[in-house]
Design an enzyme around this catalytic site. Structure first.
Site, PDB file in Angstrom:
ATOM      1  N   GLU A  11     -43.514  43.440   5.218  1.00  0.00           N
ATOM      2  CA  GLU A  11     -44.185  44.132   6.325  1.00  0.00           C
ATOM      3  C   GLU A  11     -44.145  43.289   7.597  1.00  0.00           C
ATOM      4  OE1 GLU A  11     -47.978  45.911   5.290  1.00  0.00           O
ATOM      5  OE2 GLU A  11     -46.988  47.234   3.847  1.00  0.00           O
TER       6      GLU A  11
ATOM      7  N   GLU B 208     -43.861  49.276  -2.344  1.00  0.00           N
ATOM      8  CA  GLU B 208     -45.317  49.511  -2.341  1.00  0.00           C
ATOM      9  C   GLU B 208     -45.536  51.013  -2.215  1.00  0.00           C
ATOM     10  OE1 GLU B 208     -47.877  47.137   0.168  1.00  0.00           O
ATOM     11  OE2 GLU B 208     -46.597  45.375  -0.103  1.00  0.00           O
TER      12      GLU B 208
HETATM   13  O1  AHR Z   1     -50.963  46.395  -1.369  1.00  0.00           O
HETATM   14  C1  AHR Z   1     -51.892  45.972  -0.422  1.00  0.00           C
HETATM   15  C2  AHR Z   1     -51.254  45.627   0.901  1.00  0.00           C
HETATM   16  O2  AHR Z   1     -50.731  46.774   1.479  1.00  0.00           O
HETATM   17  C3  AHR Z   1     -50.094  44.673   0.864  1.00  0.00           C
HETATM   18  O3  AHR Z   1     -50.487  43.351   0.837  1.00  0.00           O
HETATM   19  C4  AHR Z   1     -49.382  44.975   2.134  1.00  0.00           C
HETATM   20  O4  AHR Z   1     -48.015  44.672   2.066  1.00  0.00           O
HETATM   21  C5  AHR Z   1     -49.684  46.429   2.373  1.00  0.00           C
HETATM   22  O5  AHR Z   1     -50.081  46.676   3.664  1.00  0.00           O
END
Ligand code: AHR
Length: 528
Positions: free
Chosen positions: A209, A332
């Site tokens: 990210e 994610e």
């Molecule tokens: O999964 C929780 C968080 O969500 C992670 O650390 C991040 O990459 C995303 O914003």
């Protein structure tokens, strides 16, 4: 099984799955394919791409009790453990056949300095976990512990390097430390810390990210940084690293376009992050268990956005990578709710209900359908965080409905996708509607066909006539996950509220299988 099913079917569910299929053919003979509301054709004669096992990947971040308490309890803990890692969790994950685990973050990855997590534990420095509750991280769980954990579970490691606050040298050293067999400074340090053999590391992400918590970068800047860091990630001692670039958040198509344009030729994968949040309202995400049909509908209809995201990001990738060498890694995804009352807001601890089981099944079906581009996905997160497989409380552990979906679906791992045509009813809620049924099919290396079906309609069973083009079933068995209410969930005191049972409400005739899917259910059918 739907509690409203005839008693005979509930009795059947208790019989062994070997007996059930033969009996089902008789009991359910009344089902007629032509009367079914949903018509599904499975093109068994047109096998497509292989469904990469890694679509069933997991994610373990240093966040709340995802690692500490969830995996790591320490060697002196009264909780039964292997070298500090809890045995009950290892066993549960082995059963799930977890192919790959992403670590150490998430946002944590871009402030993690790996050298703090090696050597004697009592000498490891602490740090503040600034993203997740501001708690002190003592670095007890570091590189050796994570890679040992992967070995115990039987999963491949997927490591995220620190591009946001680290250095090129630090990342280069980490790769050398883990993978080099030379007599070199980093490999010697690893040996000094008790590990002679290098590990094999296949998946390595260059930042996380980086458009946000990983450095707030513009895509042009990140793409150049990716190229710089990537230059110094070496393949030591026969190890071949697949390099994953930071991809977009949700529908940031400009990010994908720019990163693919500047760095696409050097990357083996591009990540995608998309969380299902009710009405996209991050301030009021709603409860994981205290909800009604409006929230059920909102989450399940919203999660279908994944289909659009994968399609559109893939189309952009196709422009730069028409032969699909670069995998889309949805590293994610999952449901994100308000934390459970009374828990640390920074720990992202949420319960998990039947709604999440449906959400998981729908997303996995989407990933299968894009198996030619989606090479990995990592649900967030494995234990005690967001849409978890497993919840722990001290020595206790409970498996969530999402866990059960992953266990039911893992028959698709490494199988060939079978194209499907689906014409089914909508599930209406007020003036809104979404498709009631989501389906996906594959054929495994032994020739068995598996079909996974989700019925999002919480009120109505749906009859599905499934025509198998190019196959005729001789033996059929199935498993279903459902419950009495939409927000049913498993607790430490009642761990079996949502559990899979054999499913028998089907009939087979010629090349057609007709099933009556219970309301609010996930079903996986196996056809020999
Ligand atoms: O999964 C929780 C968080 O969500 C992670 O650390 C991040 O990459 C995303 O914003």
């Amino acid at each position: 099984m739907n509690p409203s099913s005839p008693r005979i079917f509930r009795l059947a569910a208790r019989l062994s799955s070997r007996l059930v299929p033969a009996l089902a053919l008789v009991w359910a003979a009344a089902l007629r394919a032509d009367d079914a509301a949903c018509q599904l054709t499975v093109h068994a004669d047109q096998p497509g791409a292989v469904i990469n096992r890694n679509i069933y990947g997991q994610f373990a971040e240093h966040l709340g009790h995802g690692v500490y308490g969830g995996i790591w309890v320490g060697e002196d803990s009264p909780i039964p453990n292997t070298r500090g890692m809890r045995n009950d969790v290892i066993d549960a994950l082995r059963h799930l056949r977890v192919p790959v685990i992403r670590w150490p973050g998430g946002c944590f990855a871009d402030e993690y300095h790996w050298k703090d997590g090696i050597g004697p534990r009592n000498l490891r420095p602490s740090m503040i976990n600034t993203h997740w509750g501001g708690v002190v991280e003592n670095n007890a769980f570091g590189t050796h512990e994570f890679l040992d954990f992967c070995d115990l579970v039987g999963a491949e490691p997927y490591i995220t390097g620190n591009l946001g606050s680290g250095t090129v040298q630090e990342m280069q050293d980490w790769v050398e430390y883990m993978t080099s067999d030379a007599s070199s400074p980093m490999a010697d340090l690893r040996r000094k810390n008790g590990r002679n053999e290098p590990w094999k590391i296949k998946y390595f992400a260059i930042g996380n990210e980086n458009w946000g918590c990983g450095g707030d970068m513009r895509p042009e800047y990140y793409a150049d940084e990716f190229r710089r860091y990537n230059t110094f990630i070496k393949n030591f001692s026969g190890n071949q690293i697949l390099r994953i670039a930071c991809g977009p958040s949700s529908d940031d198509y400009a990010w994908t376009d720019t990163v693919m344009k500047i760095a696409g030729k050097r990357a083996n994968g591009l990540s995608l992050h998309y969380y299902t949040v009710k009405d996209d309202n991050w301030k009021q995400k709603g409860s994981a268990t205290q909800f009604g049909e409006a929230e059920w509908f909102a989450m399940l209809s919203q999660t279908l956005k994944m289909e659009e995201l994968v399609t559109r990001h893939s189309a952009i990738m196709d422009r730069y990578d028409p032969t699909k060498k670069v995998g889309l890694m949805v590293d994610e995804w999952g449901a994100w709710y308000d934390v459970e009352p009374g828990t640390n807001p920074g720990f992202l601890y949420q319960q998990n209900s039947l709604r999440d089981a449906l959400l998981a099944g729908i997303n996995l079906n989407i990933f299968h359908e894009h198996a030619d581009r989606v090479q990995m996905s990592n649900i967030a997160q494995m234990i005690n965080v967001l849409q978890a497989m497993i919840l722990t409380d001290g020595p206790r552990m409970v498996l969530t409905p999402t866990y059960h979906v992953f266990a039911m679906y893992n028959v698709h791992q490494g199988a060939r996708l079978l194209p499907t045509d689906l014409a089914g009813p909508d599930y209406h809620f007020g003036a809104k509607a979404m498709p009631a049924i989501s389906a996906s099919a594959s054929r495994d290396v032994e020739g068995r066909i598996h079909i996974s079906l989700c019925n999002a309609d919480p009120h109505s069973q749906v009859a599905v006539a499934c025509r198998l083009a190019g196959a005729s079933p001789s033996k059929v068995s199935a498993t279903v996950l459902t419950a009495g209410s939409i927000n049913a969930h498993n607790t430490f005191d009642r761990p079996g509220e949502v559990s899979p049972v054999p499913f028998t409400d089907f009939s087979a005739e010629g090349g057609t299988l007709t099933l009556r899917l219970p309301a609010k259910s996930v079903t996986v059918v196996e056809i020999d």
